[in-house]
Design an enzyme around this catalytic site. Structure first.
Site, short mmCIF file in Angstrom:
data_model
loop_
_atom_site.label_atom_id
_atom_site.label_comp_id
_atom_site.label_asym_id
_atom_site.label_seq_id
_atom_site.Cartn_x
_atom_site.Cartn_y
_atom_site.Cartn_z
N PRO A 175 -23.45 86.26 -36.88
CA PRO A 175 -24.09 86.74 -38.10
C PRO A 175 -24.60 85.57 -38.92
CG PRO A 175 -21.82 87.55 -37.88
CD PRO A 175 -22.00 86.44 -36.92
N GLU A 176 -25.87 85.64 -39.26
CA GLU A 176 -26.48 84.67 -40.17
C GLU A 176 -26.66 85.38 -41.51
OE1 GLU A 176 -29.85 82.69 -38.31
OE2 GLU A 176 -29.16 83.28 -36.34
#
Length: 274
Positions: free
Chosen positions: A2-3
DNA sequence: AGCAGGACCTGATGGC
DNA sequence: TGCCATCAGGTCCTGC
């Protein structure tokens, strides 16, 4: 995995449900996920405390509690935070289970076990090293062409490495770096100090644009990512270069290439990106 | 100071 | 089917 857009999507999901709720129980199946204080201290201490609101800095989620303590969660590569109305069936990757006063459950699920959880007084957030060292949020005014240009000039490494450095800009990861560099027409292996002011302006716009659109689409799911309700993101349908090695560039038709840059596999168009 | 490389983990995939 | 190598969205530590 996840960014920024994925973490922001999860934050918004949690914000719909958790503010005002009180923890009633914490079950910890894998102590390694807990960094500070101890698993025991969290199990004993968290029940009875109420969630005020949920914030995000870079890829960190911050659960501000009513007693001026904060639970900090970083999902790293494969972490998920999943909300349920009641206790769901658990699998071997369900490492921490939080239960609330309305019986809702929040599961910290993490296949590769890289994710981390802290619970600290608000005043001691400096203990979380990565968090206190974060650079500006890319979607604020503080992150602008000038800042990017000044920073790029001072360094000698490749632009991709600079953008992945969380103390320079918070929240970019491998996918959105590659996408932003494509939009800006800049090769990921360019030395940052060779990038002109004009190119920095383009890059700054590209970063903001790609992050905003990815948040709108609720993030990118390639394999592991899910939002807090267990749903896929949709931005994978809008990727221009990431994961498209060998396919034609959507702008010019040349074959996209992949190359290891700054230690990460990097995707770009050798024709469009200079 | 800043960079590269390995470490932290598990699972999926492809070649033989 | 099994075995091996390689790859994966992140960050931290060590050593140069």
């Amino acid at each position: 995995m996840p960014e920024l857009p994925e973490v922001e999507t999860i934050r918004r999901d949690l914000e719909q449900v958790l503010p005002g709720r009180t923890f009633t129980d914490v079950k910890i199946n894998y102590n390694g996920s807990i960094k500070e204080p101890s698993a025991y201290a969290i199990k004993k201490g968290l029940p009875g405390r109420q969630v005020d609101f949920i914030d995000r800095r870079g890829k960190y989620l911050l659960f501000y509690l009513h007693d001026s303590t904060v639970m900090v969660i970083h999902l790293r590569m494969t972490g998920r935070l999943l909300l349920f109305r009641d206790m769901p069936a658990l699998d071997k990757h369900s490492h921490v289970i939080f239960t609330f006063d309305n019986h809702a459950c929040l599961i910290f699920h993490d296949i590769r076990k890289f994710g981390t959880i802290y619970w600290l007084p608000e005043k001691r957030l400096d203990i979380v090293k990565g968090l206190s060292a974060l650079g500006p949020e890319p979607l604020t005014e503080e992150f602008n062409t000038n800042y990017l240009y000044r920073t790029a000039k001072k360094r000698r490494g490749q632009i991709k490495g600079m953008l992945l450095n969380q103390s320079i800009v918070a929240g970019l990861g491998n996918i959105y770096c590659d996408e932003a560099l494509f939009l800006a027409g800049i090769r990921p292996d360019r030395n940052s100090d060779s990038i002109s002011a004009e190119e920095c302006a383009k890059l700054c716009r590209a970063i903001k644009e790609v992050l905003k659109k990815a948040i709108e689409k609720r993030g990118t799911t390639r394999s592991d990512y899910r939002d807090a309700l267990g749903n896929y993101g949709l931005f994978q349908n809008h990727l221009q270069v990431y994961g498209r090695t060998g396919k034609p560039c959507l702008a010019c038709g040349s074959m996209l290439v992949r190359k290891k840059i700054a230690g990460r596999s990097s995707h770009f168009c050798p024709q469009c990106q200079k």
